[in-house]
Design an enzyme around this catalytic site. Structure first.
Site, PDB file in Angstrom:
ATOM      1  N   VAL A  32       0.841  -1.201   0.000  1.00 52.74           N
ATOM      2  CA  VAL A  32       0.000   0.000   0.000  1.00 52.74           C
ATOM      3  C   VAL A  32       0.881   1.258   0.000  1.00 52.74           C
ATOM      4  O   VAL A  32       0.501   2.284  -0.581  1.00 52.74           O
ATOM      5  CB  VAL A  32      -0.986  -0.052   1.190  1.00 52.74           C
ATOM      6  CG1 VAL A  32      -0.321   0.141   2.523  1.00 52.74           C
ATOM      7  CG2 VAL A  32      -2.117   0.936   0.993  1.00 52.74           C
ATOM      8  N   ASP A  33       2.048   1.171   0.598  1.00 55.13           N
ATOM      9  CA  ASP A  33       2.999   2.288   0.632  1.00 55.13           C
ATOM     10  C   ASP A  33       3.382   2.692  -0.801  1.00 55.13           C
ATOM     11  O   ASP A  33       3.327   3.874  -1.175  1.00 55.13           O
ATOM     12  CB  ASP A  33       4.234   1.825   1.427  1.00 55.13           C
ATOM     13  CG  ASP A  33       5.175   2.951   1.811  1.00 55.13           C
ATOM     14  OD1 ASP A  33       4.844   4.118   1.582  1.00 55.13           O
ATOM     15  OD2 ASP A  33       6.257   2.637   2.365  1.00 55.13           O
ATOM     16  N   SER A 122       0.309  -3.860   8.786  1.00 56.14           N
ATOM     17  CA  SER A 122       1.154  -5.030   9.116  1.00 56.14           C
ATOM     18  C   SER A 122       0.650  -6.360   8.555  1.00 56.14           C
ATOM     19  O   SER A 122       1.344  -7.372   8.693  1.00 56.14           O
ATOM     20  CB  SER A 122       1.356  -5.196  10.643  1.00 56.14           C
ATOM     21  OG  SER A 122       2.290  -4.264  11.133  1.00 56.14           O
TER      22      SER A 122
HETATM   23  N1  AR6 Z   1      -5.344  -0.223  -0.950  1.00 58.75           N
HETATM   24  C1  AR6 Z   1      -5.691  -0.862   0.207  1.00 58.75           C
HETATM   25  N2  AR6 Z   1      -4.983  -1.880   0.737  1.00 58.75           N
HETATM   26  C2  AR6 Z   1      -3.874  -2.265   0.072  1.00 58.75           C
HETATM   27  C3  AR6 Z   1      -3.429  -1.653  -1.118  1.00 58.75           C
HETATM   28  C4  AR6 Z   1      -4.224  -0.584  -1.638  1.00 58.75           C
HETATM   29  N3  AR6 Z   1      -3.907   0.059  -2.768  1.00 58.75           N
HETATM   30  N4  AR6 Z   1      -2.297  -2.277  -1.539  1.00 58.75           N
HETATM   31  C5  AR6 Z   1      -2.031  -3.255  -0.641  1.00 58.75           C
HETATM   32  N5  AR6 Z   1      -2.990  -3.271   0.323  1.00 58.75           N
HETATM   33  P1  AR6 Z   1       1.436  -4.007   3.123  1.00 58.75           P
HETATM   34  P2  AR6 Z   1       2.609  -4.046   5.846  1.00 58.75           P
HETATM   35  C6  AR6 Z   1      -3.133  -4.140   1.503  1.00 58.75           C
HETATM   36  O1  AR6 Z   1       2.352  -5.082   2.722  1.00 58.75           O
HETATM   37  O2  AR6 Z   1       2.272  -5.459   6.013  1.00 58.75           O
HETATM   38  C7  AR6 Z   1       5.865  -1.754   2.439  1.00 58.75           C
HETATM   39  O3  AR6 Z   1       6.915  -2.115   1.595  1.00 58.75           O
HETATM   40  C8  AR6 Z   1      -2.387  -5.457   1.497  1.00 58.75           C
HETATM   41  O4  AR6 Z   1      -3.090  -6.411   0.702  1.00 58.75           O
HETATM   42  O5  AR6 Z   1       1.229  -2.857   2.216  1.00 58.75           O
HETATM   43  O6  AR6 Z   1       2.330  -3.079   6.977  1.00 58.75           O
HETATM   44  C9  AR6 Z   1       6.264  -0.732   3.485  1.00 58.75           C
HETATM   45  O7  AR6 Z   1       7.217   0.196   2.982  1.00 58.75           O
HETATM   46  C10 AR6 Z   1      -2.403  -5.814   2.988  1.00 58.75           C
HETATM   47  O8  AR6 Z   1      -3.640  -6.419   3.349  1.00 58.75           O
HETATM   48  O9  AR6 Z   1       1.902  -3.353   4.566  1.00 58.75           O
HETATM   49  C11 AR6 Z   1       6.841  -1.586   4.560  1.00 58.75           C
HETATM   50  O10 AR6 Z   1       8.183  -1.942   4.289  1.00 58.75           O
HETATM   51  C12 AR6 Z   1      -2.320  -4.435   3.676  1.00 58.75           C
HETATM   52  O11 AR6 Z   1      -2.599  -3.469   2.638  1.00 58.75           O
HETATM   53  C13 AR6 Z   1       5.991  -2.838   4.511  1.00 58.75           C
HETATM   54  O12 AR6 Z   1       5.475  -2.897   3.188  1.00 58.75           O
HETATM   55  C14 AR6 Z   1      -0.956  -4.120   4.266  1.00 58.75           C
HETATM   56  O13 AR6 Z   1       0.052  -4.701   3.462  1.00 58.75           O
HETATM   57  C15 AR6 Z   1       4.817  -2.740   5.442  1.00 58.75           C
HETATM   58  O14 AR6 Z   1       4.152  -3.979   5.478  1.00 58.75           O
END
Ligand code: AR6
Length: 173
Positions: A32-33, A122
């Site tokens: 998502v970042d 997370s």
């Molecule tokens: N809209 C809503 N949710 C989303 C989107 C979106 N566009 N894209 C992904 N998700 P994650 P974390 C969901 O991995 O676990 C990054 O590299 C995804 O399916 O984004 O906190 C950061 O820089 C999941 O359910 O975040 C950190 O290094 C949720 O968002 C690391 O990832 C969170 O997944 C953080 O990992």
């Protein structure tokens, strides 16, 4: 208090603030970042880079939150928070995850935000089991939302994830 679970791309939501599941550098990443930085444009990276480092390379320690404008996003603000990496659950992960939700809401209140959307912090790359994250997150949000009229959405990226959060919202049933 109002908490809703939706399935959507958080970058498309026209709310006052969206929350980013970032890393401690605040300089972007995957998940998502990455999506938020792509949609917000390069100004977001500049804004993050200009936030002070609390130690070399760290602009936001795990469990804390920072706020920037949303730039090209429909949302006015991005609240960046850093969830814990899941290491089995006995390394302080629950307290750190709860702190992400509390600190994000504190910043939202301080900026007059009336509508906010959270991703499942997370629960992606960082590996936190959604069945454990969802009830904890909803409890933390419920505690800070008492007596406040802010609309909170938990924005899941899949129906399966949304189902986990809806079950937690309904008290595990
Ligand atoms: N809209 C809503 N949710 C989303 C989107 C979106 N566009 N894209 C992904 N998700 P994650 P974390 C969901 O991995 O676990 C990054 O590299 C995804 O399916 O984004 O906190 C950061 O820089 C999941 O359910 O975040 C950190 O290094 C949720 O968002 C690391 O990832 C969170 O997944 C953080 O990992």
């Amino acid at each position: 208090m109002s908490i809703q679970v939706i399935t959507a791309d958080i970058t498309q939501l026209g709310v006052d603030a969206i929350v980013n599941a970032a890393n401690t550098t605040l300089l972007g990443g995957g998940g998502v970042d990455g999506a938020i930085h792509r949609t917000a444009g390069p100004e977001l990276l500049d804004a993050c880079r200009s936030l002070p480092q609390v130690e070399p390379g760290v602009r936001c320690p795990t469990g804390e939150a920072r706020i920037t404008p949303g730039f090209r996003l429909p949302a006015r603000y991005v609240i960046h928070t850093v969830g814990p990496v899941w290491r089995g659950g006995d390394r302080g992960e629950p307290a750190l995850l709860a702190s992400c939700y509390r600190q994000s809401m504190a910043l939202a209140f301080a900026h007059g935000v009336k509508s906010i959307a959270f991703p499942a912090i997370s629960c992606g790359i960082y590996g936190y089991p959604p069945e454990l994250a969802a009830p904890l997150a909803l409890q933390s949000l419920g505690e800070v939302l008492l007596d406040r009229s802010v609309q909170v959405q938990v924005c899941c990226f899949s129906d399966a994830m949304a189902e986990v959060w809806r079950t937690a919202l309904n008290g595990g049933r």
